[in-house]
Write a protein that holds these residues in place. Sequence first.
Motif, PDB file in Angstrom:
ATOM      1  N   LEU A 191       2.599   9.225  -4.989  1.00  0.00           N
ATOM      2  CA  LEU A 191       1.414   8.515  -4.489  1.00  0.00           C
ATOM      3  C   LEU A 191       0.602   9.347  -3.499  1.00  0.00           C
ATOM      4  CD1 LEU A 191       2.759   4.881  -3.999  1.00  0.00           C
ATOM      5  CD2 LEU A 191       1.465   5.813  -5.925  1.00  0.00           C
ATOM      6  N   VAL A 192       1.271  10.136  -2.667  1.00  0.00           N
ATOM      7  CA  VAL A 192       0.534  10.908  -1.663  1.00  0.00           C
ATOM      8  C   VAL A 192      -0.305  12.025  -2.279  1.00  0.00           C
ATOM      9  CG1 VAL A 192       2.152  10.402   0.200  1.00  0.00           C
ATOM     10  CG2 VAL A 192       2.435  12.500  -1.145  1.00  0.00           C
ATOM     11  N   GLN A 193      -0.119  12.284  -3.578  1.00  0.00           N
ATOM     12  CA  GLN A 193      -0.883  13.333  -4.244  1.00  0.00           C
ATOM     13  C   GLN A 193      -2.276  12.871  -4.653  1.00  0.00           C
ATOM     14  OE1 GLN A 193       1.260  15.743  -7.197  1.00  0.00           O
ATOM     15  NE2 GLN A 193       3.070  14.571  -6.611  1.00  0.00           N
ATOM     16  N   GLY A 194      -2.533  11.584  -4.547  1.00  0.00           N
ATOM     17  CA  GLY A 194      -3.801  11.062  -5.031  1.00  0.00           C
ATOM     18  C   GLY A 194      -4.796  10.710  -3.950  1.00  0.00           C
ATOM     19  N   HIS A 195      -6.022  10.567  -4.402  1.00  0.00           N
ATOM     20  CA  HIS A 195      -7.097  10.066  -3.551  1.00  0.00           C
ATOM     21  C   HIS A 195      -7.246   8.559  -3.745  1.00  0.00           C
ATOM     22  CE1 HIS A 195      -8.101  14.316  -4.261  1.00  0.00           C
ATOM     23  NE2 HIS A 195      -8.626  14.271  -3.050  1.00  0.00           N
ATOM     24  N   ILE A 196      -6.952   8.105  -4.975  1.00  0.00           N
ATOM     25  CA  ILE A 196      -7.144   6.704  -5.354  1.00  0.00           C
ATOM     26  C   ILE A 196      -5.902   6.234  -6.096  1.00  0.00           C
ATOM     27  CG2 ILE A 196      -8.525   5.111  -6.767  1.00  0.00           C
ATOM     28  CD1 ILE A 196     -10.833   7.186  -6.535  1.00  0.00           C
ATOM     29  N   PHE A 197      -5.426   5.028  -5.778  1.00  0.00           N
ATOM     30  CA  PHE A 197      -4.330   4.400  -6.523  1.00  0.00           C
ATOM     31  C   PHE A 197      -4.929   3.295  -7.367  1.00  0.00           C
ATOM     32  CE2 PHE A 197      -1.243   0.894  -6.900  1.00  0.00           C
ATOM     33  CZ  PHE A 197      -0.262   1.547  -7.628  1.00  0.00           C
ATOM     34  N   VAL A 198      -4.600   3.279  -8.662  1.00  0.00           N
ATOM     35  CA  VAL A 198      -5.124   2.256  -9.574  1.00  0.00           C
ATOM     36  C   VAL A 198      -3.983   1.394 -10.078  1.00  0.00           C
ATOM     37  CG1 VAL A 198      -6.231   1.867 -11.810  1.00  0.00           C
ATOM     38  CG2 VAL A 198      -7.114   3.614 -10.283  1.00  0.00           C
ATOM     39  N   ASN A 199      -4.188   0.086 -10.016  1.00  0.00           N
ATOM     40  CA  ASN A 199      -3.245  -0.893 -10.557  1.00  0.00           C
ATOM     41  C   ASN A 199      -3.991  -1.707 -11.612  1.00  0.00           C
ATOM     42  OD1 ASN A 199      -1.337  -2.881 -11.046  1.00  0.00           O
ATOM     43  ND2 ASN A 199      -1.837  -4.026  -9.201  1.00  0.00           N
ATOM     44  N   THR A 200      -3.606  -1.557 -12.873  1.00  0.00           N
ATOM     45  CA  THR A 200      -4.301  -2.271 -13.949  1.00  0.00           C
ATOM     46  C   THR A 200      -3.521  -3.488 -14.438  1.00  0.00           C
ATOM     47  OG1 THR A 200      -3.298  -0.776 -15.566  1.00  0.00           O
ATOM     48  CG2 THR A 200      -5.505  -0.220 -14.770  1.00  0.00           C
ATOM     49  N   SER A 201      -2.538  -3.934 -13.692  1.00  0.00           N
ATOM     50  CA  SER A 201      -1.694  -5.043 -14.118  1.00  0.00           C
ATOM     51  C   SER A 201      -2.504  -6.302 -14.416  1.00  0.00           C
ATOM     52  CB  SER A 201      -0.649  -5.366 -13.037  1.00  0.00           C
ATOM     53  OG  SER A 201       0.113  -6.487 -13.420  1.00  0.00           O
ATOM     54  N   LEU A 202      -2.114  -6.958 -15.495  1.00  0.00           N
ATOM     55  CA  LEU A 202      -2.762  -8.221 -15.873  1.00  0.00           C
ATOM     56  C   LEU A 202      -2.162  -9.403 -15.140  1.00  0.00           C
ATOM     57  CD1 LEU A 202      -2.844  -7.642 -19.747  1.00  0.00           C
ATOM     58  CD2 LEU A 202      -4.668  -7.198 -18.091  1.00  0.00           C
ATOM     59  N   THR A 203      -0.999  -9.208 -14.507  1.00  0.00           N
ATOM     60  CA  THR A 203      -0.292 -10.344 -13.925  1.00  0.00           C
ATOM     61  C   THR A 203      -0.013 -10.237 -12.433  1.00  0.00           C
ATOM     62  OG1 THR A 203       1.835  -9.347 -14.508  1.00  0.00           O
ATOM     63  CG2 THR A 203       0.853 -10.849 -16.118  1.00  0.00           C
ATOM     64  N   GLU A 204      -0.259  -9.076 -11.845  1.00  0.00           N
ATOM     65  CA  GLU A 204       0.041  -8.905 -10.422  1.00  0.00           C
ATOM     66  C   GLU A 204      -1.239  -8.722  -9.614  1.00  0.00           C
ATOM     67  OE1 GLU A 204       4.085  -6.340 -10.321  1.00  0.00           O
ATOM     68  OE2 GLU A 204       2.333  -5.333 -11.151  1.00  0.00           O
ATOM     69  N   ALA A 205      -1.360  -9.481  -8.561  1.00  0.00           N
ATOM     70  CA  ALA A 205      -2.492  -9.278  -7.664  1.00  0.00           C
ATOM     71  C   ALA A 205      -2.165  -8.184  -6.661  1.00  0.00           C
ATOM     72  CB  ALA A 205      -2.811 -10.575  -6.923  1.00  0.00           C
ATOM     73  N   PHE A 206      -0.902  -8.107  -6.267  1.00  0.00           N
ATOM     74  CA  PHE A 206      -0.443  -7.057  -5.359  1.00  0.00           C
ATOM     75  C   PHE A 206       0.712  -6.358  -6.057  1.00  0.00           C
ATOM     76  CE2 PHE A 206       2.476  -5.579  -2.044  1.00  0.00           C
ATOM     77  CZ  PHE A 206       1.655  -4.670  -1.412  1.00  0.00           C
ATOM     78  N   CYS A 207       0.500  -5.139  -6.409  1.00  0.00           N
ATOM     79  CA  CYS A 207       1.483  -4.375  -7.168  1.00  0.00           C
ATOM     80  C   CYS A 207       2.712  -4.098  -6.325  1.00  0.00           C
ATOM     81  CB  CYS A 207       0.836  -3.072  -7.627  1.00  0.00           C
ATOM     82  SG  CYS A 207       1.976  -1.981  -8.444  1.00  0.00           S
ATOM     83  N   ILE A 208       3.891  -4.415  -6.854  1.00  0.00           N
ATOM     84  CA  ILE A 208       5.130  -4.111  -6.123  1.00  0.00           C
ATOM     85  C   ILE A 208       5.817  -2.890  -6.729  1.00  0.00           C
ATOM     86  CG2 ILE A 208       5.472  -6.463  -5.311  1.00  0.00           C
ATOM     87  CD1 ILE A 208       7.613  -6.777  -7.508  1.00  0.00           C
ATOM     88  N   ALA A 209       5.100  -2.163  -7.602  1.00  0.00           N
ATOM     89  CA  ALA A 209       5.680  -0.962  -8.216  1.00  0.00           C
ATOM     90  C   ALA A 209       6.003   0.089  -7.178  1.00  0.00           C
ATOM     91  CB  ALA A 209       4.722  -0.395  -9.257  1.00  0.00           C
ATOM     92  N   ILE A 210       5.279   0.107  -6.073  1.00  0.00           N
ATOM     93  CA  ILE A 210       5.533   1.112  -5.052  1.00  0.00           C
ATOM     94  C   ILE A 210       6.776   0.754  -4.290  1.00  0.00           C
ATOM     95  CG2 ILE A 210       3.161   1.881  -4.868  1.00  0.00           C
ATOM     96  CD1 ILE A 210       2.884   0.187  -2.342  1.00  0.00           C
TER      97      ILE A 210
END
Length: 130
Positions: free
Chosen positions: A111-130
């Motif tokens: 995650l620290v390698q990016g400028h922008i994090f994208v979450n395209t989940s259809l079911t999660e409002a707050f991504c818990i993948a992290i």
Amino acid sequence: LRAKLDPRNVSVIPNAVDPSQFVPDPSKRPNSSDTDTVTIVVASRLSYRKGTDMLAAVIPLICRRFPQVNFLIAGEGPQRILLEEVREKHGLIERVVLLGEVQHSDVPSVLVQGHIFVNTSLTEAFCIAI
């Protein structure tokens, strides 16, 4: 609260995240010496429910419109093949990196390698993948 419960009987327990593990580190970004490059990071299971088809559809559009944008995608799943096909069809192999499965302990370093994090989940409002 949509269930018409008394709000005094409802508790919200937020996901525990140590934000100190997710501080952007520009020196770890690909092409860190190139200040014009923007890296979009995705960390997710690559499945329909996680919106991988939407991600695959938008990647060529973004790359065509913004030549300085690259994608770094961490995750594995049944729709990985869709992303591989999009990379090949649109000549984006150098601009769309598929890392595959990443151990949970290694997610912050992705995650620290990016400028922008994208979450395209259809079911999660707050991504818990992290």
